[in-house]
Design an enzyme around this catalytic site. Structure first.
Site, PDB file in Angstrom:
ATOM      1  N   ARG A  80       2.032   6.248  12.281  1.00  0.00           N
ATOM      2  CA  ARG A  80       1.909   7.689  12.504  1.00  0.00           C
ATOM      3  C   ARG A  80       3.287   8.336  12.504  1.00  0.00           C
ATOM      4  O   ARG A  80       4.281   7.721  12.892  1.00  0.00           O
ATOM      5  CB  ARG A  80       1.222   7.988  13.835  1.00  0.00           C
ATOM      6  CG  ARG A  80      -0.207   7.493  13.945  1.00  0.00           C
ATOM      7  CD  ARG A  80      -0.776   7.815  15.312  1.00  0.00           C
ATOM      8  NE  ARG A  80      -2.173   7.411  15.459  1.00  0.00           N
ATOM      9  CZ  ARG A  80      -2.573   6.227  15.903  1.00  0.00           C
ATOM     10  NH1 ARG A  80      -1.660   5.314  16.256  1.00  0.00           N
ATOM     11  NH2 ARG A  80      -3.858   5.929  16.004  1.00  0.00           N
ATOM     12  N   LYS A 102      -0.764   6.566  21.057  1.00  0.00           N
ATOM     13  CA  LYS A 102      -1.969   7.379  21.195  1.00  0.00           C
ATOM     14  C   LYS A 102      -3.053   6.662  21.993  1.00  0.00           C
ATOM     15  O   LYS A 102      -3.710   7.257  22.841  1.00  0.00           O
ATOM     16  CB  LYS A 102      -2.489   7.743  19.800  1.00  0.00           C
ATOM     17  CG  LYS A 102      -3.624   8.755  19.815  1.00  0.00           C
ATOM     18  CD  LYS A 102      -3.959   9.201  18.408  1.00  0.00           C
ATOM     19  CE  LYS A 102      -5.039  10.281  18.426  1.00  0.00           C
ATOM     20  NZ  LYS A 102      -5.383  10.728  17.051  1.00  0.00           N
ATOM     21  N   ARG A 104       0.081   8.325   5.726  1.00  0.00           N
ATOM     22  CA  ARG A 104      -0.784   7.388   6.459  1.00  0.00           C
ATOM     23  C   ARG A 104      -2.167   7.349   5.821  1.00  0.00           C
ATOM     24  O   ARG A 104      -2.765   6.277   5.667  1.00  0.00           O
ATOM     25  CB  ARG A 104      -0.857   7.828   7.918  1.00  0.00           C
ATOM     26  CG  ARG A 104      -1.764   6.993   8.824  1.00  0.00           C
ATOM     27  CD  ARG A 104      -1.563   7.454  10.253  1.00  0.00           C
ATOM     28  NE  ARG A 104      -2.618   7.046  11.178  1.00  0.00           N
ATOM     29  CZ  ARG A 104      -2.613   5.909  11.857  1.00  0.00           C
ATOM     30  NH1 ARG A 104      -1.632   5.055  11.692  1.00  0.00           N
ATOM     31  NH2 ARG A 104      -3.591   5.625  12.710  1.00  0.00           N
ATOM     32  N   HIS A 109      -6.305   1.703  15.306  1.00  0.00           N
ATOM     33  CA  HIS A 109      -7.483   2.384  15.823  1.00  0.00           C
ATOM     34  C   HIS A 109      -8.209   1.495  16.835  1.00  0.00           C
ATOM     35  O   HIS A 109      -8.149   0.268  16.757  1.00  0.00           O
ATOM     36  CB  HIS A 109      -8.436   2.754  14.696  1.00  0.00           C
ATOM     37  CG  HIS A 109      -8.000   3.960  13.933  1.00  0.00           C
ATOM     38  ND1 HIS A 109      -8.456   4.257  12.673  1.00  0.00           N
ATOM     39  CD2 HIS A 109      -7.126   4.953  14.251  1.00  0.00           C
ATOM     40  CE1 HIS A 109      -7.904   5.374  12.243  1.00  0.00           C
ATOM     41  NE2 HIS A 109      -7.101   5.815  13.187  1.00  0.00           N
ATOM     42  N   TYR A 139     -10.954   8.565   8.316  1.00  0.00           N
ATOM     43  CA  TYR A 139     -10.555   8.352   6.922  1.00  0.00           C
ATOM     44  C   TYR A 139     -11.746   8.124   6.013  1.00  0.00           C
ATOM     45  O   TYR A 139     -11.679   7.365   5.062  1.00  0.00           O
ATOM     46  CB  TYR A 139      -9.603   7.154   6.840  1.00  0.00           C
ATOM     47  CG  TYR A 139      -8.331   7.362   7.622  1.00  0.00           C
ATOM     48  CD1 TYR A 139      -7.388   8.304   7.222  1.00  0.00           C
ATOM     49  CD2 TYR A 139      -8.082   6.637   8.780  1.00  0.00           C
ATOM     50  CE1 TYR A 139      -6.232   8.508   7.944  1.00  0.00           C
ATOM     51  CE2 TYR A 139      -6.917   6.837   9.510  1.00  0.00           C
ATOM     52  CZ  TYR A 139      -5.999   7.773   9.085  1.00  0.00           C
ATOM     53  OH  TYR A 139      -4.857   7.988   9.806  1.00  0.00           O
TER      54      TYR A 139
END
Length: 384
Positions: A208, A249, A327, A350, A360
């Site tokens: 990211r 994140k 990304r 993720h 995505y």
């Protein structure tokens, strides 16, 4: 003969200065010995009496009545001043912009007690014509928290914003990914740019942009341990980001990624160039990607420099691309080359494959072909 009011029943009189009727009622004394007097005003006697009844009803319900001039603007400003303590500066800035730009101009003059759910619905519906759903959610959240805070301080009976749903706004800019040919064109165009190493690392590892901006050299190993068993390849540890607290994140976003040889060679060169350019400044900050003075980059810096770096890329309009789409391109290129979704999900950090599919979905090539292949084999002789 007119019957005299009982003591404490209040009164009704005309105020020449305000040109209004004033109805009053005495409710005893507070702990300090001061008389508690409630008032209601109106242009007529009946209006003043009715206003006083509302005040007394609220008092009996245990609500301290807000000043008559307590508006939505005051509630929002109070929340901005006192309700965001400890929040990340970027969050405070975003909330302030949303409130100053959209909430206060449209609803600020409205008395908080008079604000209705219908007012909020109409306001959100009007905003939905020009703003995205994500922005509408931000506006609803800011106003909701501002009035919730006011309600907790007895400025209003209830939070009408909590009764309102967020409408669907305008479609946002769709995400997109580079094709292999476009990716090669981007790398070729950026080759002489200061952003070259950033672009290559982002495209070839899928990190990211907020993770790369916080990346430090002590989390980059360009040698690895080739003699270990098993061998440890050159790698980068993605353990930090520019988010509040410096954490990534999600928990699964903390990951260690092996570096392609192209990244290893380029990062070696980038480190040497950085040392020559910045002198001691680069080692003090320890940042892999920094400004010419060694300071951290912000999102606007990266976006501007990225677009300048790829402005000559063949077949691309640099104004239509952002760094985060590198990304997206990483995911798309892996999917096009048959990498399983589970592996892609781990590489991009993720929490589950469902997140990867949701975020995505346009970049992931459908791979559910096994059923069709097996049916062709089962029924291969049916047409003969």
């Amino acid at each position: 003969m007119t019957k005299r009011r009982s003591r404490g029943d209040g009164g009704l009189h005309w105020d020449d200065k305000r040109q209004r009727w004033i109805a009053t009622a005495s409710l005893g004394f507070d702990p300090s010995g001061k008389r508690i007097v409630k008032r209601g005003s109106g242009k007529t006697k009946t209006e003043a009496k009715n206003k006083l009844k509302e005040v007394l009803r609220d008092y009996e319900d245990g609500l301290a009545i807000a000043p008559a001039d307590y508006t939505v603007e005051r509630a929002v400003n109070d929340w901005l001043a006192y309700g965001l303590n400890g929040r990340d500066p970027a969050t405070v800035k975003t909330c302030t912009i949303l409130c100053r730009t959209h909430i206060i101009p449209a609803l600020g003059a409205r008395k908080l007690r008079d604000l209705s759910a219908e007012d909020v619905d109409k306001w959100l519906a009007a905003k939905a014509k020009t703003l995205s759903t994500r922005t509408l959610q931000g506006l609803h959240g800011c106003l909701n928290r501002a009035i919730k805070r006011a309600m907790a301080r007895d400025k209003v009976k209830r939070n009408v914003v909590a009764l309102c749903s967020v409408p669907k706004g305008r479609e946002g800019r769709p995400s997109k990914a580079l094709t292999f040919a476009q990716a090669e064109a981007v790398l070729k165009a950026a080759e002489s740019s200061r952003m070259y190493a950033y672009i290559v690392l982002s495209l070839l590892t899928g990190a990211r942009t907020e993770e790369l901006r916080a990346l430090t050299w002590d989390h980059v190993d360009l040698d690895g341990l080739p003699d270990a068993s098993p061998p440890v390849p050159p790698h980068v540890a993605v353990w930090r980001s520019v988010r509040a607290g410096g954490d990534t994140k999600t928990r699964k976003s903390r990951r260690t990624l092996a570096l392609p040889k192209r990244c290893v060679d380029l990062l070696r060169q980038h480190r040497d160039d950085q040392q020559r350019e910045q002198g001691d400044a680069w080692s003090k900050s320890g940042l892999v990607f920094a400004s010419v003075t060694g300071k951290p980059l912000d999102a606007a810096n990266v976006r501007r420099d990225f677009r300048n770096a790829i402005k000559d890329a063949e077949g691309l309009d640099a104004r239509e691309w952002t760094p985060r789409e590198l990304r997206h391109s990483f995911v798309s290129l892996l999917s096009d080359n048959g990498i399983p979704l589970e592996e892609i999900s781990r590489l991009v950090g993720h929490s589950s494959t469902s997140v990867t599919e949701a975020v995505y979905r346009k970049q992931i090539r459908p791979v559910l072909q096994r059923g069709a292949v097996m049916m062709d084999q089962i029924f291969k002789n049916s047409d003969s």
